[in-house]
Design a protein around this motif. Structure first.
Motif, PDB file in Angstrom:
ATOM      1  N   VAL A 221      56.353  46.839  37.399  1.00  0.00           N
ATOM      2  CA  VAL A 221      56.669  47.423  36.084  1.00  0.00           C
ATOM      3  C   VAL A 221      55.541  47.131  35.100  1.00  0.00           C
ATOM      4  CG1 VAL A 221      58.242  47.260  34.118  1.00  0.00           C
ATOM      5  CG2 VAL A 221      59.157  47.433  36.424  1.00  0.00           C
ATOM      6  N   LYS A 222      55.028  45.897  35.109  1.00  0.00           N
ATOM      7  CA  LYS A 222      53.914  45.550  34.223  1.00  0.00           C
ATOM      8  C   LYS A 222      52.689  46.411  34.514  1.00  0.00           C
ATOM      9  CE  LYS A 222      54.905  40.704  33.181  1.00  0.00           C
ATOM     10  NZ  LYS A 222      54.454  39.320  33.379  1.00  0.00           N
ATOM     11  N   ASN A 223      52.372  46.587  35.809  1.00  0.00           N
ATOM     12  CA  ASN A 223      51.215  47.414  36.176  1.00  0.00           C
ATOM     13  C   ASN A 223      51.396  48.850  35.717  1.00  0.00           C
ATOM     14  OD1 ASN A 223      49.810  45.340  37.378  1.00  0.00           O
ATOM     15  ND2 ASN A 223      50.639  45.738  39.415  1.00  0.00           N
ATOM     16  N   GLU A 224      52.600  49.386  35.871  1.00  0.00           N
ATOM     17  CA  GLU A 224      52.851  50.763  35.454  1.00  0.00           C
ATOM     18  C   GLU A 224      52.718  50.919  33.943  1.00  0.00           C
ATOM     19  OE1 GLU A 224      53.353  54.640  36.186  1.00  0.00           O
ATOM     20  OE2 GLU A 224      53.323  53.089  37.727  1.00  0.00           O
ATOM     21  N   VAL A 225      53.217  49.953  33.186  1.00  0.00           N
ATOM     22  CA  VAL A 225      53.099  49.999  31.721  1.00  0.00           C
ATOM     23  C   VAL A 225      51.629  49.919  31.315  1.00  0.00           C
ATOM     24  CG1 VAL A 225      53.596  48.701  29.616  1.00  0.00           C
ATOM     25  CG2 VAL A 225      55.414  49.133  31.268  1.00  0.00           C
ATOM     26  N   ASN A 226      50.874  49.020  31.952  1.00  0.00           N
ATOM     27  CA  ASN A 226      49.444  48.904  31.632  1.00  0.00           C
ATOM     28  C   ASN A 226      48.705  50.197  31.964  1.00  0.00           C
ATOM     29  OD1 ASN A 226      49.677  46.292  30.716  1.00  0.00           O
ATOM     30  ND2 ASN A 226      49.164  45.367  32.682  1.00  0.00           N
ATOM     31  N   ARG A 227      49.045  50.806  33.104  1.00  0.00           N
ATOM     32  CA  ARG A 227      48.399  52.050  33.510  1.00  0.00           C
ATOM     33  C   ARG A 227      48.691  53.166  32.514  1.00  0.00           C
ATOM     34  NH1 ARG A 227      50.496  52.760  38.757  1.00  0.00           N
ATOM     35  NH2 ARG A 227      49.438  50.854  39.316  1.00  0.00           N
ATOM     36  N   SER A 228      49.948  53.256  32.067  1.00  0.00           N
ATOM     37  CA  SER A 228      50.287  54.312  31.109  1.00  0.00           C
ATOM     38  C   SER A 228      49.595  54.083  29.769  1.00  0.00           C
ATOM     39  CB  SER A 228      51.801  54.396  30.929  1.00  0.00           C
ATOM     40  OG  SER A 228      52.292  53.216  30.331  1.00  0.00           O
ATOM     41  N   MET A 229      49.460  52.817  29.366  1.00  0.00           N
ATOM     42  CA  MET A 229      48.748  52.528  28.104  1.00  0.00           C
ATOM     43  C   MET A 229      47.281  52.913  28.234  1.00  0.00           C
ATOM     44  SD  MET A 229      50.569  48.913  27.075  1.00  0.00           S
ATOM     45  CE  MET A 229      49.210  48.420  26.063  1.00  0.00           C
ATOM     46  N   GLU A 230      46.668  52.627  29.380  1.00  0.00           N
ATOM     47  CA  GLU A 230      45.264  52.993  29.584  1.00  0.00           C
ATOM     48  C   GLU A 230      45.089  54.510  29.589  1.00  0.00           C
ATOM     49  OE1 GLU A 230      44.056  51.084  33.169  1.00  0.00           O
ATOM     50  OE2 GLU A 230      43.999  49.088  32.258  1.00  0.00           O
ATOM     51  N   LEU A 231      46.051  55.229  30.201  1.00  0.00           N
ATOM     52  CA  LEU A 231      45.968  56.688  30.210  1.00  0.00           C
ATOM     53  C   LEU A 231      46.067  57.250  28.801  1.00  0.00           C
ATOM     54  CD1 LEU A 231      48.056  57.729  33.336  1.00  0.00           C
ATOM     55  CD2 LEU A 231      45.637  58.090  32.935  1.00  0.00           C
ATOM     56  N   ASP A 232      46.960  56.690  27.984  1.00  0.00           N
ATOM     57  CA  ASP A 232      47.064  57.148  26.599  1.00  0.00           C
ATOM     58  C   ASP A 232      45.767  56.917  25.843  1.00  0.00           C
ATOM     59  OD1 ASP A 232      49.647  57.970  27.018  1.00  0.00           O
ATOM     60  OD2 ASP A 232      50.559  56.129  26.207  1.00  0.00           O
ATOM     61  N   GLU A 233      45.171  55.735  26.053  1.00  0.00           N
ATOM     62  CA  GLU A 233      43.903  55.441  25.385  1.00  0.00           C
ATOM     63  C   GLU A 233      42.807  56.398  25.850  1.00  0.00           C
ATOM     64  OE1 GLU A 233      43.048  51.362  26.169  1.00  0.00           O
ATOM     65  OE2 GLU A 233      44.726  50.625  24.967  1.00  0.00           O
ATOM     66  N   LEU A 234      42.763  56.684  27.147  1.00  0.00           N
ATOM     67  CA  LEU A 234      41.749  57.611  27.659  1.00  0.00           C
ATOM     68  C   LEU A 234      41.951  59.019  27.110  1.00  0.00           C
ATOM     69  CD1 LEU A 234      41.392  56.485  31.379  1.00  0.00           C
ATOM     70  CD2 LEU A 234      39.718  56.249  29.558  1.00  0.00           C
ATOM     71  N   LYS A 235      43.208  59.458  26.992  1.00  0.00           N
ATOM     72  CA  LYS A 235      43.462  60.788  26.434  1.00  0.00           C
ATOM     73  C   LYS A 235      42.993  60.868  24.984  1.00  0.00           C
ATOM     74  CE  LYS A 235      47.383  62.008  29.363  1.00  0.00           C
ATOM     75  NZ  LYS A 235      48.836  62.205  29.423  1.00  0.00           N
TER      76      LYS A 235
END
Length: 155
Positions: free
Chosen positions: A46-60
């Motif tokens: 769950v932590k990895n998925e949250v971090n991944r989604s935050m990184e995707l938002d930042e990249l967008k």
């Protein structure tokens, strides 16, 4: 998590030994350990998925800012180029042609749309027959029968 000291762990172990019994305690301990491991893996996923989604938002967001900056630069280059062409036309006094002198305009390249995999040879049938090119499929038995020596022939 939960703050457990040595004394509390010993107390829990003693109660578990009395309640469960010494025969079943190793199996229960394995099961509890397995469930704790699964829970820890789930929390880590769950932590990895949250971090991944935050990184995707930042990249967008970063992508949008870069695209906006690129559009601004392109617009400024186009306005500067059109201003330069206008000033050049005024300076040279040549208002009939918009192209710069010495610059020739060539037609745009068009792909010939050839399909190189498609063989379009037009070899005549008489040539294929004379040179022995197979034009029809023939089974193995038919080929053997075709080249089997005939009893009346001498070869």
């Amino acid at each position: 998590m939960i703050d457990l000291g040595i004394s509390k762990m010993a107390l829990i172990g003693a109660v578990a030994l009395i309640v469960i019994g010494p025969e079943k305690l190793p199996r229960v301990a394995r099961t509890v350990g397995m469930l704790l491991g699964k829970a820890q893996r789930y929390v880590a996923d769950v932590k990895n998925e949250v971090n991944r989604s935050m990184e995707l938002d930042e990249l967008k967001k970063m992508k949008e800012t870069v695209e906006g900056a690129a559009r601004d630069v392109e617009n400024s280059i186009q306005t500067n180029a059109s201003d330069f062409e206008k000033s050049w036309a005024e300076a040279t006094g040549d208002s009939s042609s918009s192209a710069l002198p010495g610059m020739e305009i060539f037609p745009e390249y068009k792909h010939p749309k050839k399909k190189w995999r498609l063989k379009q040879g037009a070899t005549p049938q008489w040539y294929k027959a004379r040179s022995g090119v197979r034009t029809r499929a023939q089974s193995g038995a038919a080929r053997v029968a075709r080249f089997r020596p005939q009893p009346g022939r001498l070869s």
